[in-house]
Design a protein around this motif. Structure first.
Motif: not given
Length: 61
Positions: A27-30, A22-25, A14-15, A4-6
Motif C-alpha cells: 500500500h506504499l509508493v516507494l 521497509p517490508g510489506a509495501t 505527504e512524505k 504504524i504509519l497511520h
C-alpha cells in the motif's frame, strides 16, 4: 507497517523517509534516492548493488 504509519503521521503528511528498506509495501509508493554517503559496496563484473535496497542508517559508519 501501514498501521504504524497511520498512527504516527498527521493527516497532512505527504512524505515519509525510511532509513531502511521497509517490508510489506503493497500500500506504499516507494521512491529510491541514490546517495554517496557512508557506504561503499565493491562488486565484480556485471553485478550491481540493487537500487531499491537501503542499509539502515545505524549500520553505516
Amino acid at each position: 507497517m501501514t498501521d504504524i504509519l497511520h498512527q504516527i503521521a498527521e493527516e497532512d503528511t505527504e512524505k515519509i523517509t525510511f532509513h531502511f528498506t521497509p517490508g510489506a509495501t503493497e500500500h506504499l509508493v516507494l521512491k529510491s534516492t541514490l546517495i554517496n554517503d557512508g557506504l561503499f559496496v565493491r562488486t565484480t563484473g556485471d553485478l550491481l548493488y540493487p537500487v531499491q535496497v537501503k542499509h539502515p542508517i545505524t549500520s553505516i559508519a
